[in-house]
Design an enzyme around this catalytic site. Structure first.
Site, short mmCIF file in Angstrom:
data_model
loop_
_atom_site.label_atom_id
_atom_site.label_comp_id
_atom_site.label_asym_id
_atom_site.label_seq_id
_atom_site.Cartn_x
_atom_site.Cartn_y
_atom_site.Cartn_z
N LYS A 146 -9.12 -17.92 -25.84
CA LYS A 146 -8.12 -18.52 -24.95
C LYS A 146 -6.94 -19.02 -25.78
CE LYS A 146 -7.93 -21.89 -21.14
NZ LYS A 146 -8.72 -22.90 -20.39
N SER A 204 -8.67 -22.41 -15.44
CA SER A 204 -7.56 -21.90 -16.21
C SER A 204 -7.93 -20.81 -17.22
CB SER A 204 -6.87 -23.05 -16.94
OG SER A 204 -7.73 -23.58 -17.92
N SER A 220 -12.63 -25.14 -15.87
CA SER A 220 -11.82 -23.99 -16.28
C SER A 220 -12.58 -22.85 -16.94
CB SER A 220 -10.71 -24.45 -17.23
OG SER A 220 -9.70 -25.09 -16.50
#
Lengths: 538, 146
Positions: free
Chosen positions: A117, A192, A216
């Protein structure tokens, strides 16, 4: 392509909410379609290791397969913000092959392609956290989690898309691009960590790292039909994770099997002198939990107490999601678990408390992006205008909103009314979990109130967006570990959409979650969580 | 979906049909959160419940050092008000004698000794600086004219 006819489990789950649950136990369990039999989720990491050590294949070949699929699928998905140049990836793969050729030791993640990420720092790649304010930022160091992955032989294939600074639940709040759900390109992958989940789902990489402040890792895992593990607060060092809400943030892992997430957790866990909040708790051998399904008896989870959180099945949750959870509960019961119901009185007030804490902490954490220390600078004659314009140009709408809300909640005289009260609610939530986990080994709930929704569906309604986090935020308030794993499908327009459920354990007891999760997925009949987009490859 | 999702929290406990009540050995301890005022129990109502000043957006933006355009002020103001009203529901919960938890209750501090240490990749930091003139880091003017 999955269809009702090919997927008996789907039929079973869909009919579930119409049948009283006790009928389930007497009704015959549909037999899986014999051919083509959807394969059980197997550990891709162990498979790669085995094929490398037996010289069946090479790390270069494996890398080429993944890079090829990545090239093919990425124009549809846009899950990566940065992709490592092919020659850099192949060079690392060659080195692994050379070591194996020379009978040298290789790490447990040798040749495993990992997506990271983009709010996790990598020294050789940009790390933008999905924000314009960090465009072109290259950290001079690797996050500890990334460093550990590399030490274990992993190859970082690229940086995955996310909602700016992790603030969002759809990945639409990325300053750069919108990622699509591999199961239905018109839908969001969740967020996210949407890029990390989509990339694993479409097999663009083997596993990925995400971060989880309020769900997330878990909600996108559910939306994309992959396994998502949120470790205990403190289990994994956050050195090099771009801070959003420090009392809640954790780094988590996503994979296509429970074993894969456990192996990654093993690699990244442990105390780190660079993160005072990282724990000194011992790290168990997570891999010892993964008993091959052939060795399981008929009731492998006998005596295990599973609590269903009652408040997570009330009005407002999609009936299909509820029936999937019931299906998961009855599957756990078939495996020998005792299922009971747990009431969690403070469940609903955890959501506003979470948003007060997260926005307050973000307003403080993001103060560093001022155009001087970090971020694109917009020149002005006077210093506060330089700050104001640089931040105005660098932050997206959702980030601005949260900083402003957090600034309000922390304003002089308001602290007691908002931040402190939210912290008191956190105490209530922690107590509720403690009590529930004294009477149960694990708790289960849906991972999100719905399956993946359409791109744009909730973009302009912050409260509707926040409501989607109700299933996951309480777990962050208490800092507990939770595992989300796919348990069925819901009919959703152009194709079936996967749905996952959440299993919550006691602090530092990831071991139990992984053990139960592994047995659950190995015994779940007839489900194949490979999206149509790449189904031909498998 | 959005507004429907909110209904989760609006529902009075015990009023909905329990979808898994057929699963064996159910137990249900009903000890709902204590509210100071039962009328505020519908805590998703957007009526302000506190005497706190509503957000003054231009002032907040100044404090947060974010320059907002007039369009943004117009767009953000109702959204922030809506969320802050929603935050206000916490005022209605009886939290007397509840200790605040500053973070997850998982482990105590693991502070290292407060000793200076050298960062290993000093060169990379210096290379990343927009403007560096040994031994100075050149930054924008931070003092305003008199």
């Amino acid at each position: 392509m999955l269809s009702l006819a090919q997927n008996p489990r789907l039929l079973r789950l869909q009919n579930l909410h119409q049948i009283p649950l006790k009928c389930l136990h007497t009704s015959p369990i549909p037999t899986p379609t014999p051919s083509p039999s959807p394969s059980k989720p197997t550990s891709q990491i162990l498979k790669i290791r085995k094929s490398l050590l037996s010289r069946e294949t090479t790390a270069v070949e494996i890398a080429k397969t993944f890079l090829d699929r990545l090239r093919r699928t990425e124009p549809h998905l846009k899950s990566f913000l940065y992709i490592s140049p092919a020659d850099a990836v192949l060079k690392q793969a060659e080195e692994i092959d050379r070591r194996i050729q020379n009978n040298e030791e290789v790490g447990p993640l040798a040749g495993v392609l990992v997506g990271v990420k983009d709010n996790i720092c990598t020294s050789d790649m940009p790390s933008t956290a999905g924000s314009k304010i960090l465009e072109n930022y290259r950290p001079p160091y690797d996050a500890t989690a990334v460093k550990k992955l590399r030490e274990n032989g992993a190859i970082i294939v690229g940086k995955t898309n996310l909602d700016e600074f992790g603030m969002g639940s759809t990945t639409e709040a990325s300053a750069y691009q919108v990622t699509a759900n591999p199961w239905d390109l018109s839908r969001v992958p969740g967020g996210s960590s949407g890029g990390s989940a989509a990339a694993v789902s479409a097999r663009q990489c083997v596993v990925s790292l995400g971060s989880d402040t309020g769900g997330s890792v878990r909600q996108p895992a559910s939306f994309c039909g992959v396994v998502g593990l949120k470790p205990t607060y403190g289990r994994v060092s956050r050195y090099g994770l771009v801070a959003y809400a420090s009392s809640l943030d954790v780094i988590g892992c996503l994979g296509s099997s429970v074993a894969d997430t456990g192996i990654v957790l093993q690699a990244v866990s442990g105390h780190d002198k660079f993160d005072a909040t990282s724990s000194k708790q011992g790290i168990p051998d997570f891999a010892s939990q993964f008993i091959p399904s052939d060795y399981l008896d008929s009731k492998p989870l006998n005596g295990l107490r599973v609590g269903v959180i009652r408040e997570t099945l009330e009005d407002g949750v999609d009936p299909d999601v509820i029936s999937s959870l019931q299906g998961a509960a009855s599957h756990l019961e078939d495996l020998g678990c005792t299922i009971s119901e747990v009431s969690f009185p403070s469940f609903s007030v955890g959501l506003p408390a979470y948003y007060i804490l997260a926005s307050s902490e973000s307003s403080s954490n993001l103060a560093r992006y001022d155009g001087v220390r970090y971020g694109n600078q917009i020149f002005a004659d006077e210093l506060s205008s330089l700050y104001g314009h640089s931040r105005a140009g660098g932050f997206g709408t959702e980030v601005k909103l949260r900083i402003l809300m957090g600034t309000y909640a922390l304003s002089a005289g308001y602290y007691d009314a908002y931040y402190k009260r939210a912290q008191q609610v956190r105490t209530l939530v922690q107590k509720s979990f403690k009590a529930a986990l004294e009477e149960n080994d694990v708790l289960i709930s849906p991972a999100a109130p719905s399956v993946a929704y359409r791109i744009g569906e909730k973009k302009n309604d912050p409260l509707a967006m926040y409501a989607g986090d109700i299933m996951t935020v309480n777990v962050n308030l208490a800092g507990l570990p939770a595992l989300v794993l796919p348990c069925g499908f819901v009919e959703g327009g152009s194709s079936s959409l996967p749905v996952g459920f959440q299993m919550i354990g006691s602090a530092f007891d990831e071991e139990k979650l992984l053990k139960i999760g592994h047995i659950f997925e190995q015994t779940l009949q007839g489900c194949c969580f490979v999206p149509p987009l790449v189904a031909n490859d498998f | 979906m959005g507004s429907r999702a909110f209904m989760v929290f609006l529902t009075h406990r015990g009023s909905s049909i329990n979808p898994i009540s057929n699963v064996s050995h159910l137990f249900l301890k009903k000890t709902p959160v204590q509210y100071k005022n039962q009328r505020t129990q519908k805590y998703f109502s957007t009526k302000a419940k506190s005497s706190l000043e509503p957000p003054n957006l231009p002032r907040l933006a100044e404090t947060a050092r974010i320059s907002l355009t007039p369009d943004e002020v117009e767009e953000f103001a109702p959204k922030i008000r809506q969320v802050v009203d929603w935050f206000g529901q916490l005022q209605a919960i009886d939290l007397e004698n509840v200790e605040p938890a500053i973070r997850a209750d998982t482990e105590g501090d693991n502070m290292r000794d407060d000793l200076p240490q050298n960062f290993q990749n000093r060169e990379a930091i210096i290379t990343a600086l927009p403007s560096y003139e040994e031994p100075y880091i050149k930054v924008p003017k931070v003092l305003n004219k008199e």
